[in-house]
Scaffold this motif. Sequence first.
Motif, PDB file in Angstrom:
ATOM      1  N   LYS A  16       0.912  -1.079  -0.068  1.00 53.87           N
ATOM      2  CA  LYS A  16       0.036  -0.034  -0.035  1.00 53.87           C
ATOM      3  C   LYS A  16       0.989   1.438   0.072  1.00 53.87           C
ATOM      4  CE  LYS A  16      -3.972   2.026   2.046  1.00 53.87           C
ATOM      5  NZ  LYS A  16      -4.782   2.286   3.248  1.00 53.87           N
ATOM      6  N   ASN A  17       1.347   1.395  -1.211  1.00 54.94           N
ATOM      7  CA  ASN A  17       2.187   2.732  -1.437  1.00 54.94           C
ATOM      8  C   ASN A  17       1.602   3.544  -2.399  1.00 54.94           C
ATOM      9  OD1 ASN A  17       4.320   4.238  -2.774  1.00 54.94           O
ATOM     10  ND2 ASN A  17       5.825   2.959  -1.301  1.00 54.94           N
ATOM     11  N   ILE A  18       1.280   4.543  -2.074  1.00 55.83           N
ATOM     12  CA  ILE A  18       0.595   5.595  -3.122  1.00 55.83           C
ATOM     13  C   ILE A  18       1.489   5.799  -4.229  1.00 55.83           C
ATOM     14  CG2 ILE A  18      -0.464   7.838  -3.525  1.00 55.83           C
ATOM     15  CD1 ILE A  18      -1.861   5.793  -1.884  1.00 55.83           C
ATOM     16  N   ASP A  19       2.599   6.090  -4.224  1.00 59.48           N
ATOM     17  CA  ASP A  19       3.889   6.138  -5.133  1.00 59.48           C
ATOM     18  C   ASP A  19       3.874   4.998  -6.148  1.00 59.48           C
ATOM     19  OD1 ASP A  19       4.503   8.627  -4.033  1.00 59.48           O
ATOM     20  OD2 ASP A  19       6.180   8.139  -3.109  1.00 59.48           O
ATOM     21  N   LEU A  20       3.840   3.875  -5.758  1.00 58.66           N
ATOM     22  CA  LEU A  20       3.913   2.784  -6.313  1.00 58.66           C
ATOM     23  C   LEU A  20       2.366   2.619  -7.330  1.00 58.66           C
ATOM     24  CD1 LEU A  20       4.563  -0.063  -7.255  1.00 58.66           C
ATOM     25  CD2 LEU A  20       3.636  -0.980  -5.074  1.00 58.66           C
ATOM     26  N   ILE A  21       1.567   2.959  -6.649  1.00 54.39           N
ATOM     27  CA  ILE A  21       0.037   2.656  -7.212  1.00 54.39           C
ATOM     28  C   ILE A  21       0.079   3.872  -8.509  1.00 54.39           C
ATOM     29  CG2 ILE A  21      -2.525   2.998  -7.100  1.00 54.39           C
ATOM     30  CD1 ILE A  21      -1.954   1.903  -4.433  1.00 54.39           C
ATOM     31  N   GLU A  22       0.424   5.232  -8.155  1.00 56.31           N
ATOM     32  CA  GLU A  22       0.446   6.253  -9.049  1.00 56.31           C
ATOM     33  C   GLU A  22       1.392   5.956 -10.253  1.00 56.31           C
ATOM     34  OE1 GLU A  22       1.523   9.488  -7.104  1.00 56.31           O
ATOM     35  OE2 GLU A  22      -0.618  10.034  -6.142  1.00 56.31           O
ATOM     36  N   GLN A  23       2.498   5.356  -9.949  1.00 52.51           N
ATOM     37  CA  GLN A  23       3.458   5.055 -10.993  1.00 52.51           C
ATOM     38  C   GLN A  23       2.996   4.070 -12.090  1.00 52.51           C
ATOM     39  OE1 GLN A  23       6.397   6.464 -12.145  1.00 52.51           O
ATOM     40  NE2 GLN A  23       5.669   8.267 -10.882  1.00 52.51           N
ATOM     41  N   VAL A  24       2.229   2.923 -11.483  1.00 50.08           N
ATOM     42  CA  VAL A  24       1.778   1.899 -12.155  1.00 50.08           C
ATOM     43  C   VAL A  24       0.751   2.315 -13.166  1.00 50.08           C
ATOM     44  CG1 VAL A  24       0.461  -0.357 -12.204  1.00 50.08           C
ATOM     45  CG2 VAL A  24       2.621  -0.100 -10.639  1.00 50.08           C
ATOM     46  N   SER A  25      -0.004   3.150 -12.519  1.00 50.86           N
ATOM     47  CA  SER A  25      -1.173   3.834 -13.317  1.00 50.86           C
ATOM     48  C   SER A  25      -0.678   4.633 -14.528  1.00 50.86           C
ATOM     49  CB  SER A  25      -2.177   4.736 -12.537  1.00 50.86           C
ATOM     50  OG  SER A  25      -2.926   5.221 -13.157  1.00 50.86           O
ATOM     51  N   TYR A  26       0.533   5.723 -14.285  1.00 55.03           N
ATOM     52  CA  TYR A  26       0.873   6.107 -15.011  1.00 55.03           C
ATOM     53  C   TYR A  26       1.444   5.387 -16.415  1.00 55.03           C
ATOM     54  CZ  TYR A  26       4.854   8.912 -17.682  1.00 55.03           C
ATOM     55  OH  TYR A  26       5.535   9.303 -18.376  1.00 55.03           O
ATOM     56  N   LEU A  27       2.267   4.248 -16.021  1.00 54.56           N
ATOM     57  CA  LEU A  27       2.621   3.379 -17.131  1.00 54.56           C
ATOM     58  C   LEU A  27       1.728   2.655 -17.893  1.00 54.56           C
ATOM     59  CD1 LEU A  27       5.747   1.827 -15.015  1.00 54.56           C
ATOM     60  CD2 LEU A  27       5.889   3.444 -16.919  1.00 54.56           C
ATOM     61  N   ILE A  28       0.478   2.317 -17.204  1.00 58.04           N
ATOM     62  CA  ILE A  28      -0.549   1.751 -18.074  1.00 58.04           C
ATOM     63  C   ILE A  28      -0.904   2.782 -18.953  1.00 58.04           C
ATOM     64  CG2 ILE A  28      -2.788   0.611 -17.958  1.00 58.04           C
ATOM     65  CD1 ILE A  28      -1.852  -0.655 -15.041  1.00 58.04           C
ATOM     66  N   SER A  29      -1.277   4.022 -18.540  1.00 56.49           N
ATOM     67  CA  SER A  29      -1.888   4.826 -19.518  1.00 56.49           C
ATOM     68  C   SER A  29      -0.742   5.210 -20.670  1.00 56.49           C
ATOM     69  CB  SER A  29      -2.189   6.046 -18.601  1.00 56.49           C
ATOM     70  OG  SER A  29      -3.112   6.005 -17.611  1.00 56.49           O
ATOM     71  N   LYS A  30       0.563   5.451 -20.142  1.00 54.93           N
ATOM     72  CA  LYS A  30       1.647   5.868 -20.962  1.00 54.93           C
ATOM     73  C   LYS A  30       1.297   4.838 -22.311  1.00 54.93           C
ATOM     74  CE  LYS A  30       6.344   6.455 -21.490  1.00 54.93           C
ATOM     75  NZ  LYS A  30       7.824   6.644 -20.835  1.00 54.93           N
ATOM     76  N   TYR A  31       1.440   3.329 -22.056  1.00 53.55           N
ATOM     77  CA  TYR A  31       1.552   2.564 -23.032  1.00 53.55           C
ATOM     78  C   TYR A  31       0.199   2.025 -23.544  1.00 53.55           C
ATOM     79  CZ  TYR A  31       6.639   2.609 -22.094  1.00 53.55           C
ATOM     80  OH  TYR A  31       7.677   2.830 -22.053  1.00 53.55           O
ATOM     81  N   LYS A  32      -0.868   2.940 -23.054  1.00 58.38           N
ATOM     82  CA  LYS A  32      -2.298   2.435 -23.650  1.00 58.38           C
ATOM     83  C   LYS A  32      -2.550   1.081 -23.471  1.00 58.38           C
ATOM     84  CE  LYS A  32      -2.075   6.024 -27.268  1.00 58.38           C
ATOM     85  NZ  LYS A  32      -1.133   6.746 -26.877  1.00 58.38           N
ATOM     86  N   MET A  33      -2.572   0.743 -22.020  1.00 56.48           N
ATOM     87  CA  MET A  33      -2.793  -0.661 -21.652  1.00 56.48           C
ATOM     88  C   MET A  33      -3.787  -0.882 -20.828  1.00 56.48           C
ATOM     89  SD  MET A  33      -0.597  -2.922 -22.977  1.00 56.48           S
ATOM     90  CE  MET A  33      -0.319  -4.242 -21.772  1.00 56.48           C
ATOM     91  N   GLU A  34      -4.727   0.193 -20.773  1.00 59.59           N
ATOM     92  CA  GLU A  34      -5.783   0.229 -19.800  1.00 59.59           C
ATOM     93  C   GLU A  34      -6.799  -0.744 -19.891  1.00 59.59           C
ATOM     94  OE1 GLU A  34      -7.006   4.191 -20.044  1.00 59.59           O
ATOM     95  OE2 GLU A  34      -6.427   4.777 -17.864  1.00 59.59           O
ATOM     96  N   GLU A  35      -7.123  -1.206 -21.218  1.00 53.68           N
ATOM     97  CA  GLU A  35      -7.921  -2.378 -21.540  1.00 53.68           C
ATOM     98  C   GLU A  35      -7.411  -3.846 -21.490  1.00 53.68           C
ATOM     99  OE1 GLU A  35     -10.263  -1.804 -24.996  1.00 53.68           O
ATOM    100  OE2 GLU A  35     -11.371   0.160 -24.426  1.00 53.68           O
ATOM    101  N   HIS A  36      -6.205  -3.724 -21.367  1.00 52.43           N
ATOM    102  CA  HIS A  36      -5.122  -4.736 -21.262  1.00 52.43           C
ATOM    103  C   HIS A  36      -4.454  -5.157 -19.975  1.00 52.43           C
ATOM    104  CE1 HIS A  36      -6.303  -4.280 -25.433  1.00 52.43           C
ATOM    105  NE2 HIS A  36      -6.209  -5.547 -25.737  1.00 52.43           N
ATOM    106  N   CYS A  37      -4.943  -4.583 -18.890  1.00 53.48           N
ATOM    107  CA  CYS A  37      -4.355  -4.757 -17.769  1.00 53.48           C
ATOM    108  C   CYS A  37      -5.397  -4.876 -16.614  1.00 53.48           C
ATOM    109  CB  CYS A  37      -3.520  -3.545 -17.305  1.00 53.48           C
ATOM    110  SG  CYS A  37      -1.792  -3.364 -17.964  1.00 53.48           S
ATOM    111  N   VAL A  38      -4.908  -5.622 -15.718  1.00 59.09           N
ATOM    112  CA  VAL A  38      -5.926  -5.763 -14.477  1.00 59.09           C
ATOM    113  C   VAL A  38      -5.095  -5.731 -13.164  1.00 59.09           C
ATOM    114  CG1 VAL A  38      -5.728  -8.446 -14.758  1.00 59.09           C
ATOM    115  CG2 VAL A  38      -7.716  -7.608 -13.319  1.00 59.09           C
ATOM    116  N   TRP A  39      -5.675  -5.218 -12.153  1.00 57.65           N
ATOM    117  CA  TRP A  39      -4.685  -4.943 -10.973  1.00 57.65           C
ATOM    118  C   TRP A  39      -5.247  -5.109  -9.727  1.00 57.65           C
ATOM    119  CZ3 TRP A  39      -2.546   0.902 -10.553  1.00 57.65           C
ATOM    120  CH2 TRP A  39      -3.779   1.832 -10.492  1.00 57.65           C
ATOM    121  N   GLY A  40      -4.536  -5.031  -8.718  1.00 55.95           N
ATOM    122  CA  GLY A  40      -5.136  -5.078  -7.493  1.00 55.95           C
ATOM    123  C   GLY A  40      -4.321  -6.008  -6.418  1.00 55.95           C
ATOM    124  N   ASN A  41      -4.845  -6.316  -5.569  1.00 58.75           N
ATOM    125  CA  ASN A  41      -4.309  -7.232  -4.475  1.00 58.75           C
ATOM    126  C   ASN A  41      -5.240  -7.964  -3.428  1.00 58.75           C
ATOM    127  OD1 ASN A  41      -2.844  -6.817  -1.350  1.00 58.75           O
ATOM    128  ND2 ASN A  41      -1.220  -7.262  -3.014  1.00 58.75           N
TER     129      ASN A  41
END
Length: 323
Positions: free
Chosen positions: A153-178
Amino acid sequence: MFYTSVKWDLSSTLIGIFGAYTLTSFVLFKYPTLLHKKKHVAFLARHISHRGGGAVNEAGTNMLELDCHITKDGKVVVVHDSNLLRLTGFDRDVISLNYDELPFLKNRLPIEFQPGEYFSDENVPSDQRKIPLLEEVFKNFSHLPVNIDIKQKNIDLIEQVSYLISKYKMEEHCVWGNKSADITEECYKQNPNIHLLFSTRKVIIVLLYFYTGLLPFVPLKETHLEIFVPTIYHEWAYWQKHKLLAKLLLRPLNKVMIRKSLFTHLQRRGIQVYLWVLNEETEFEEAFKVGATGVMTDYPTKLTRFLQNNERCLLDEFSPISK
């Protein structure tokens, strides 16, 4: 006389309400799209490579499953453990080191869900055993969906993963959580457009809803249910020493959690169901027979071979979503 009449009227009313509830629950359970809009997921993953397919790397897979941490200098790395001792021999936390300071992975690593077996490649030079960046995965495997376990539970980690998913246009091809509900909720808040895993708490809630008949009435924001198969732990050292406990606990738990009717209902709502972590052909077969969308494995080649040999059965018999 009056008391008896009132009591009879109340009983009749309660019976009527219960009957209506039962009938409505049954109909909506079988036809959930009467109440809920079916979720749209752009991919169908039957073959999921656990931790990238640790035993033999990815081979014919539909999805990579990865675990992510963040380094001191804000780089998202693909590694399961927060502490590097087991994987590298150095007792340091990932978050305490800059990316360039991370030690190399060992050339012989245990396969967690196949006790006594190891992934080993003596021919790989140490500089090629660098812990990879999530960004490298997106660059090199842009054709594959990616299943991301946010390990802290690290906000920086979650924000960076979200940024990378968006950067590479992977939102429809990723699933995340814990498995943690808090982490999964933070992921959803950060970017609700990324497909979402069920946390452990939500899995328990869904099972309670299922057994009380409430599930057909309840909206679900999650898109992917990953659920472990309790009986696979029979071969682990602890359960081998406590066979009676295994018999009393693991088998009943398996019957409670692994329910074909539940999986079929969820898939009719557009929710994919993955069973983990299975490494034998008999386990693959049983998983698809009980209605799993896909299987997560350490041995991608084994699962690829099974799917090729059983393609017709999977379409005709094992898959509720193909009907």
